[in-house]
Design a protein around this motif. Sequence first.
Motif, mmCIF file in Angstrom:
data_model
loop_
_atom_site.group_PDB
_atom_site.id
_atom_site.type_symbol
_atom_site.label_atom_id
_atom_site.label_comp_id
_atom_site.label_asym_id
_atom_site.label_seq_id
_atom_site.Cartn_x
_atom_site.Cartn_y
_atom_site.Cartn_z
ATOM 1 N N LEU A 24 -3.280 3.971 3.621
ATOM 2 C CA LEU A 24 -1.876 4.029 4.026
ATOM 3 C C LEU A 24 -1.690 4.943 5.236
ATOM 4 O O LEU A 24 -0.744 4.772 6.019
ATOM 5 C CB LEU A 24 -0.991 4.479 2.869
ATOM 6 C CG LEU A 24 -0.899 5.959 2.486
ATOM 7 C CD1 LEU A 24 0.087 6.725 3.351
ATOM 8 C CD2 LEU A 24 -0.488 6.081 1.035
ATOM 9 N N THR B 164 0.820 -1.210 0.000
ATOM 10 C CA THR B 164 0.000 0.000 0.000
ATOM 11 C C THR B 164 0.854 1.260 0.000
ATOM 12 O O THR B 164 0.600 2.210 -0.747
ATOM 13 C CB THR B 164 -0.939 0.009 1.220
ATOM 14 O OG1 THR B 164 -1.745 -1.166 1.194
ATOM 15 C CG2 THR B 164 -1.836 1.230 1.206
ATOM 16 N N PHE C 158 -8.693 2.891 -1.921
ATOM 17 C CA PHE C 158 -7.845 2.065 -1.070
ATOM 18 C C PHE C 158 -6.578 2.792 -0.631
ATOM 19 O O PHE C 158 -6.044 2.529 0.442
ATOM 20 C CB PHE C 158 -7.466 0.769 -1.794
ATOM 21 C CG PHE C 158 -8.596 -0.211 -1.923
ATOM 22 C CD1 PHE C 158 -9.246 -0.691 -0.800
ATOM 23 C CD2 PHE C 158 -9.013 -0.653 -3.171
ATOM 24 C CE1 PHE C 158 -10.295 -1.600 -0.909
ATOM 25 C CE2 PHE C 158 -10.060 -1.553 -3.290
ATOM 26 C CZ PHE C 158 -10.692 -2.027 -2.154
ATOM 27 N N GLY C 159 -6.075 3.708 -1.464
ATOM 28 C CA GLY C 159 -4.844 4.412 -1.124
ATOM 29 C C GLY C 159 -4.917 5.186 0.169
ATOM 30 O O GLY C 159 -3.898 5.393 0.845
ATOM 31 N N GLU D 189 1.981 3.693 -3.415
ATOM 32 C CA GLU D 189 1.653 5.119 -3.360
ATOM 33 C C GLU D 189 2.884 5.972 -3.597
ATOM 34 O O GLU D 189 2.831 6.983 -4.300
ATOM 35 C CB GLU D 189 1.043 5.447 -1.996
ATOM 36 C CG GLU D 189 0.630 6.896 -1.814
ATOM 37 C CD GLU D 189 -0.761 7.183 -2.341
ATOM 38 O OE1 GLU D 189 -1.153 8.355 -2.343
ATOM 39 O OE2 GLU D 189 -1.444 6.235 -2.757
#
Length: 405
Positions: A376, A196, A372-373, A200
């Motif tokens: 993090l 993750t 989903f990012g 990114e």
Amino acid sequence: MGLGKHPQVRRHHLEAVAYLVFGVGSLVLFRYSDLDAHITWAHSAAIGYGIAALISITPLPAGTRRGRLARIAAVTGALIVPFVMLLNGHHQTQDEVGVISRSGNLLITSGIPYVHHATDLADINPYLPVMALFGIPAALVARTGIDPQSAWNVIGDPRLWCAAIAIGGVWGSIRLLRARSGWATNAAVLLIASPTIALEMCASGVDLPLAGFLLLGLALAATRRPALGAVVIAAACAIKWVALLSLPIILALLVARYGRAVAARFVAFFVAASAVFVIPAVLSLSDTIAQVVEFPTGHGSTPTPARSPMPGVLLASLGPDGRVAAMALLAVCAVVLSTCLVRWPPTTFAAAATFIGAGFSCFFLLAPVGRFGYLLIPMLLFGLAYIARRAELSRQPMSAPVQPL
């Protein structure tokens, strides 16, 4: 005779499992993503994680630093190689990178980081003014007249500076919390190399400075540096307004640990710094509201692409009733966390980071729009909370053994 080696062997096996899970996640991304940056990253990361897993379980000569070799393989495959590949200008960049670069150029030329009355998705800047600072290097490099294909353009890429803030926030927090140890360093490296966060860093980087500022600001506040901590937290809030969710928890920490006077000093510096940071947004308030508030929440004239299949997004897709259900669940989470905060206020960095991570997790998972990012940010908070907690326990004196009667 071999019993002393069992804990180390077990640790290597656990790391191997982690690398295998990371590798499977990379392969899934490669299979289902249609973004060039994601596919490029997944190719390299899957190889790096696979080699790291093999090193963790393969018999090696005595004295070989197996764990270090595995981490080097994982970092090389998941971070270094794809970072270089994606920053060389030969791969399609995600829209966020262009948005940050353009906002930096606008900030220099007009003092306002927003395209007036933007309607095209590529023109919308959903970030507050501090994010535009990460686009200034690209604007300055462009003004030098350097060939667009030159490797020197990498210096201006916003992803480089976003990653620097995140890594600086992690290592700065570890130093402030006196958690510098071999174990803490290894854990931090493994955390940063996880899919993750690594993805990114290589692909867009937009959530990294927010996480880095949050970690560093919280560590400064927890170590009784309220003025500097307030400025750093204000910078986080001037990237995305969602960072404001951390304020009640930080204030609870300061009141419980150092008293109301220290908390009041934090508030004073936070308000002053925030007033300075948001000046460019105030200069074009209508564009700020449309692009920073309405667009990310799904209420703008242009629909947001942030629609990963999170629980809140799936509920909202069912219609008005689903959207109401998602908001109701968010309200329940807010009440539960607020009650816990009042009854058991945090007194350490680890406790406060856990509170903030839980709050962000609830918000990102249950909000009607999301991707989903975003996760993090709580991942880094939970990871640093664990590292800090281990450091606290290692510094506590062991109680004297009970003498037999």
